[in-house]
Design a protein around this motif. Structure first.
Motif, PDB file in Angstrom:
ATOM      1  N   ARG A 123       0.834  -1.207   0.000  1.00 44.91           N
ATOM      2  CA  ARG A 123       0.000   0.000   0.000  1.00 44.91           C
ATOM      3  C   ARG A 123       0.865   1.253   0.000  1.00 44.91           C
ATOM      4  NH1 ARG A 123      -3.881  -1.917   4.735  1.00 44.91           N
ATOM      5  NH2 ARG A 123      -5.543  -2.970   3.589  1.00 44.91           N
ATOM      6  N   ARG A 124       1.909   1.242   0.831  1.00 46.56           N
ATOM      7  CA  ARG A 124       2.805   2.412   0.904  1.00 46.56           C
ATOM      8  C   ARG A 124       3.511   2.632  -0.425  1.00 46.56           C
ATOM      9  NH1 ARG A 124       5.822   0.397   5.889  1.00 46.56           N
ATOM     10  NH2 ARG A 124       4.527   0.963   7.670  1.00 46.56           N
ATOM     11  N   LEU A 125       3.954   1.534  -1.052  1.00 45.05           N
ATOM     12  CA  LEU A 125       4.645   1.658  -2.342  1.00 45.05           C
ATOM     13  C   LEU A 125       3.724   2.316  -3.367  1.00 45.05           C
ATOM     14  CD1 LEU A 125       6.993   1.078  -4.336  1.00 45.05           C
ATOM     15  CD2 LEU A 125       5.989  -1.184  -4.702  1.00 45.05           C
ATOM     16  N   ASP A 137      -5.239  -4.163  -1.859  1.00 47.69           N
ATOM     17  CA  ASP A 137      -6.224  -5.086  -1.273  1.00 47.69           C
ATOM     18  C   ASP A 137      -6.782  -6.024  -2.349  1.00 47.69           C
ATOM     19  OD1 ASP A 137      -5.752  -2.907   0.440  1.00 47.69           O
ATOM     20  OD2 ASP A 137      -7.604  -3.326   1.539  1.00 47.69           O
ATOM     21  N   ALA A 138      -7.088  -5.451  -3.517  1.00 49.27           N
ATOM     22  CA  ALA A 138      -7.649  -6.268  -4.602  1.00 49.27           C
ATOM     23  C   ALA A 138      -6.618  -7.278  -5.101  1.00 49.27           C
ATOM     24  CB  ALA A 138      -8.132  -5.367  -5.737  1.00 49.27           C
ATOM     25  N   ILE A 150     -10.885  -8.936   1.617  1.00 52.98           N
ATOM     26  CA  ILE A 150     -10.240  -8.499   2.861  1.00 52.98           C
ATOM     27  C   ILE A 150     -10.701  -7.115   3.292  1.00 52.98           C
ATOM     28  CG2 ILE A 150      -8.166  -9.945   2.649  1.00 52.98           C
ATOM     29  CD1 ILE A 150      -6.679  -7.487   1.596  1.00 52.98           C
ATOM     30  N   SER A 151     -11.313  -6.352   2.375  1.00 51.42           N
ATOM     31  CA  SER A 151     -11.816  -5.016   2.723  1.00 51.42           C
ATOM     32  C   SER A 151     -12.819  -4.608   1.653  1.00 51.42           C
ATOM     33  CB  SER A 151     -10.655  -4.012   2.764  1.00 51.42           C
ATOM     34  OG  SER A 151     -10.197  -3.772   1.438  1.00 51.42           O
ATOM     35  N   GLN A 152     -13.363  -3.418   1.800  1.00 56.55           N
ATOM     36  CA  GLN A 152     -14.295  -2.879   0.800  1.00 56.55           C
ATOM     37  C   GLN A 152     -13.611  -2.754  -0.562  1.00 56.55           C
ATOM     38  OE1 GLN A 152     -17.447  -0.450   1.442  1.00 56.55           O
ATOM     39  NE2 GLN A 152     -17.879  -2.261   2.687  1.00 56.55           N
ATOM     40  N   ALA A 153     -12.306  -2.493  -0.531  1.00 62.66           N
ATOM     41  CA  ALA A 153     -11.559  -2.308  -1.773  1.00 62.66           C
ATOM     42  C   ALA A 153     -11.139  -3.639  -2.392  1.00 62.66           C
ATOM     43  CB  ALA A 153     -10.334  -1.448  -1.522  1.00 62.66           C
ATOM     44  N   GLY A 154     -11.255  -4.717  -1.617  1.00 62.48           N
ATOM     45  CA  GLY A 154     -10.865  -6.032  -2.118  1.00 62.48           C
ATOM     46  C   GLY A 154     -11.882  -6.544  -3.129  1.00 62.48           C
TER      47      GLY A 154
END
Ligand SMILES: [Ca+2]
Ligand SMILES: [Ca+2]
Length: 304
Positions: A123-125, A137-138, A150-154
């Motif tokens: 994520r940081r990269l 996440d996706a 794993i999340s809404q963005a997954g």
């Protein structure tokens, strides 16, 4: 500088040995083609030979380096771009890029489960590259074994099956970056922006801080600003890091990297070779893995 030039000279010498070996094999080859009479086919064969020779030469350079030292940095012979070499009617150009200086996408998942430390680094990269961090996440969902986002963005197969061209999530490690194209939020442009900073390797890998881009160095830390990562990379190019002590000295107590993720040598090298003979021009890419003091292992090869 002297050292660098000597390294390059060794590389050229190895290449010339490889070319001489091909020239020596030409006698039998020429007799062979008398009945063949297809000049293009013969040129194609020769170009393939030259391409293999270039690849073997690159692997020999990687081996030679590992016999000299156990640290890998961008001042070494293997990392130097070679000008094309012409001899005996052949033209060869080759390039070696270590893959441990990149974020290994397959690190995101261990034993089928998302590694949250790696997810944070990715994520940081993405954020450091001004790309959407939620893409991490996706990608993680695409690789992890389960079908739970794993999340809404997954996104998992449930999401992908509703698309106009339905697919299922891979739910396994990938062998080629192009496999990430169907991932939610991904597209050709984004992938091409990401390509210089990421790789896909067959096993977990640490990041070689001597070859990693500043954007990735900063991603390995929760307190290293991108500007400071650029300064760190500039310092490294003057004097490479031999070990954690060197790295800590340069960072001082202002910032720290996640030392579990850090390495000072590389295990994987991508070799890109181009060969020309007669009217034929060919190219291929091969991934090599270091194999101690033995010849590097070929992991895969693709035509370009
Ligand atoms: Ca080395
Ligand atoms: Ca999954």
């Amino acid at each position: 500088m002297m050292k660098r030039q000597r390294g390059a000279a060794v590389v050229v010498a190895m290449l010339i040995v490889a070319l001489a070996a091909i020239a020596a094999s030409q006698f039998s080859f020429r007799t062979n083609i008398q009945w063949r009479k297809l000049e293009n086919a013969a040129d194609l064969d020769q170009a393939r030979w030259v391409l293999r020779a270039a690849e073997q030469w690159a692997a020999a350079v990687i081996l030679d380096d590992s016999l000299q030292n156990s640290v890998d940095h961008l001042g070494e012979a293997w990392a130097q771009d070679m000008p094309p070499v012409e001899a005996e009617g052949y033209r060869i150009a080759g390039r070696i890029v270590d893959q441990d200086g990149r974020f290994n996408i397959n690190n995101l998942v261990r034993s089928g489960r998302v590694d949250t430390t790696q997810l944070t680094i990715f994520r940081r990269l993405l954020a450091n590259l001004h790309l959407p961090p939620e893409l991490a996440d996706a990608v993680a969902d695409w690789l992890d074994a389960d079908d739970e986002p794993i999340s809404q963005a997954g996104a998992e197969s449930e999401y992908y099956r509703q698309l106009s061209e339905p697919v299922s999530a891979a739910n396994r490690a990938v062998v080629n970056l192009n496999e990430l194209l169907p991932v939610r939020g991904m597209n050709e442009k984004l992938l091409s922006q990401l390509r210089p900073y990421v790789t896909v390797l067959p096993a977990f890998s640490r990041v070689n801080v001597n070859t990693a881009a500043p954007e990735l160095l900063a991603a390995l830390s929760d307190n290293l600003a991108l500007a400071d990562a650029y300064a760190l990379a500039a310092q490294r190019d003057k004097a490479y890091f031999r070990n954690l002590g060197d790295l800590r000295n340069v960072l001082g107590n202002r910032a720290s990297l996640d030392e579990r993720q850090v390495a000072f040598s590389s295990q994987y090298f991508l070799v890109t070779a181009h060969a020309r003979y007669g009217r034929i021009a060919l190219g291929d890419q091969a991934l090599f893995q270091r194999n101690g003091r033995n010849f590097p292992n070929l992991i895969w090869r693709v035509a370009l």
